[in-house]
Design a protein around this motif. Structure first.
Motif, PDB file in Angstrom:
ATOM      1  N   GLY A   1       0.659  -1.102   0.129  1.00 17.00           N
ATOM      2  CA  GLY A   1       0.265   0.047  -0.179  1.00 17.00           C
ATOM      3  C   GLY A   1       0.551   0.715  -0.573  1.00 17.00           C
ATOM      4  O   GLY A   1       0.373   2.565   0.692  1.00 17.00           O
ATOM      5  N   LEU A   2       1.952   0.882  -0.974  1.00 18.28           N
ATOM      6  CA  LEU A   2       3.015   2.543  -0.689  1.00 18.28           C
ATOM      7  C   LEU A   2       2.382   3.432  -1.686  1.00 18.28           C
ATOM      8  O   LEU A   2       1.545   3.463  -2.460  1.00 18.28           O
ATOM      9  N   ALA A   3       2.492   4.654  -1.340  1.00 23.13           N
ATOM     10  CA  ALA A   3       1.963   5.788  -2.339  1.00 23.13           C
ATOM     11  C   ALA A   3       2.973   6.114  -3.040  1.00 23.13           C
ATOM     12  O   ALA A   3       3.982   5.170  -2.805  1.00 23.13           O
TER      13      ALA A   3
ATOM     14  N   ASP B   1      12.290  -3.411   5.271  1.00 19.41           N
ATOM     15  CA  ASP B   1      11.605  -2.943   7.213  1.00 19.41           C
ATOM     16  C   ASP B   1      11.835  -1.041   6.161  1.00 19.41           C
ATOM     17  O   ASP B   1      10.461  -0.464   7.262  1.00 19.41           O
ATOM     18  N   GLY B   2      12.431  -1.020   5.579  1.00 21.14           N
ATOM     19  CA  GLY B   2      11.918   0.681   5.657  1.00 21.14           C
ATOM     20  C   GLY B   2      11.214   0.515   4.761  1.00 21.14           C
ATOM     21  O   GLY B   2      10.016   2.075   4.611  1.00 21.14           O
ATOM     22  N   VAL B   3      10.738  -0.477   3.563  1.00 19.25           N
ATOM     23  CA  VAL B   3       9.108  -0.094   2.859  1.00 19.25           C
ATOM     24  C   VAL B   3       7.973  -0.694   3.717  1.00 19.25           C
ATOM     25  O   VAL B   3       6.836   0.128   3.887  1.00 19.25           O
ATOM     26  N   ALA B   4       8.380  -1.576   5.166  1.00 18.93           N
ATOM     27  CA  ALA B   4       7.354  -1.567   6.140  1.00 18.93           C
ATOM     28  C   ALA B   4       6.929  -0.134   6.550  1.00 18.93           C
ATOM     29  O   ALA B   4       5.700   0.402   7.218  1.00 18.93           O
ATOM     30  N   ALA B   5       8.063   0.800   7.395  1.00 22.22           N
ATOM     31  CA  ALA B   5       7.745   1.680   7.775  1.00 22.22           C
ATOM     32  C   ALA B   5       7.201   3.085   7.025  1.00 22.22           C
ATOM     33  O   ALA B   5       7.055   3.890   7.421  1.00 22.22           O
TER      34      ALA B   5
ATOM     35  N   ALA C   1       5.008   2.453   4.585  1.00 23.61           N
ATOM     36  CA  ALA C   1       3.840   1.831   4.122  1.00 23.61           C
ATOM     37  C   ALA C   1       2.829   2.281   5.885  1.00 23.61           C
ATOM     38  O   ALA C   1       1.737   2.432   5.392  1.00 23.61           O
ATOM     39  N   THR C   2       3.896   2.283   6.871  1.00 26.65           N
ATOM     40  CA  THR C   2       2.698   2.633   8.441  1.00 26.65           C
ATOM     41  C   THR C   2       2.147   3.556   8.332  1.00 26.65           C
ATOM     42  O   THR C   2       1.090   4.219   7.517  1.00 26.65           O
ATOM     43  N   ALA C   3       3.582   4.653   7.841  1.00 24.24           N
ATOM     44  CA  ALA C   3       3.712   6.066   7.630  1.00 24.24           C
ATOM     45  C   ALA C   3       1.830   6.903   6.830  1.00 24.24           C
ATOM     46  O   ALA C   3       2.171   8.056   7.180  1.00 24.24           O
ATOM     47  N   ALA C   4       1.867   6.757   5.714  1.00 21.29           N
ATOM     48  CA  ALA C   4       1.272   6.865   4.490  1.00 21.29           C
ATOM     49  C   ALA C   4      -0.067   6.188   5.529  1.00 21.29           C
ATOM     50  O   ALA C   4      -0.928   6.653   5.195  1.00 21.29           O
TER      51      ALA C   4
END
Length: 277
Positions: free
Chosen positions: A154-156, A245-249, A251-254
């Motif tokens: 779910g990345l922007a 881990d960076g991708v997950a972070a 995605a969470t921030a989005a």
């Protein structure tokens, strides 16, 4: 040695990549039977695999096939177009886009491992700059597969483009480091262990205070034991995990941002920060 992809005639190169160019007809006045674009591409890959990119030429490929270089030009316009075809063929067979799944990390890890293995199987691919991508079906299928694997995260759009570029370049970079290490040992006749042993001993003589001067480097190297192959695999696994881990972070921030649809105009490129037009 760096070779740029996409340097041949755009019309003919893309037609060959996408199968739009018909095979030449054979006959009394036509080319000798038994030759085809597929056979020429296979021979080109064999030359590059066995002898390296520097040995690749239309003459060398022709010799593999028992033909003259001139006989190949009926099928493939030149070395530039052949290189595009070889690179795309070498990428063929990578896993397709996975079915929708919440375990996007496992899907991306599988994709990265498969691409990493492909680069090490054909090290000459790492000398083909992706600043201008090939735009062949296999290359674009590999990109589509990565986008499909990342989609559940779910990345922007912005973070997605950055993630795609970082992941592709990480795989290329780690594969290149491994390929160069293996080539250095083969070409110099000195193993990595022997090279480091000789220089470490001399460095200890010249800088006996090395551990106190460089404590962080010393601590970093203290756990780097084991065979080179094991260290290479561990570097790849842990580096990839950090990226994910960076991708997950991101995605969470989005938060609940909608999953972006990839528009056909431009997507994050396979090259050095470049876009794929």
């Amino acid at each position: 040695m760096v070779v740029y992809a996409g340097q041949g005639d755009a019309h003919r190169s893309l037609a060959l990549l996408w199968g739009a160019a018909p095979e030449p007809r054979t006959g009394r006045s036509g080319p000798k039977p038994g030759l085809s674009v597929d056979a020429i591409v296979s021979a080109g890959i064999a030359v590059a695999d066995d002898e390296g990119m520097a040995a690749l030429s239309m003459r060398a490929v022709g010799e593999r096939l028992g033909r003259t270089a001139m006989a190949l030009y009926t099928y493939v316009p030149g070395k530039a177009e052949l290189l595009d075809l070889m690179h795309d063929r070498a990428l063929a067979g990578l896993p397709a886009a996975p079915p929708p799944s919440d375990d996007w990390r496992a899907a991306v890890t599988a994709w990265a491992g498969a691409l990493h293995d492909r680069y090490l199987r054909h090290p000459w691919m790492l000398q083909v700059s992706q600043a201008r991508p090939v735009l062949g079906p296999a290359e674009l299928t590999a990109m589509e597969a990565l986008l499909g694997a990342l989609r559940p995260a779910g990345l922007a759009p912005g973070p997605l483009r950055g993630a795609v570029s970082a992941l592709w370049q990480f795989v290329r970079g780690t594969a290149a480091a491994t390929a160069e290490s293996r080539a250095a040992a083969a070409e110099t006749g000195v193993t990595d262990e022997d090279w480091w042993t000789a220089r470490s001993a001399r460095l200890a003589e010249l800088a006996p205070d090395f551990p106190s001067r460089f404590p962080l480097l010393t601590a970093l190297q203290s756990g780097a034991d084991g065979p080179p192959q094991d260290r290479e695999q561990e570097t790849f696994r842990t580096g990839l995990a950090v990226l994910l881990d960076g991708v997950a972070a991101a995605a969470t921030a989005a938060g609940d941002a909608p999953v972006p649809a990839t528009r056909p105009g431009r997507v994050a490129g396979t090259g050095d920060g470049a876009d794929t037009p």
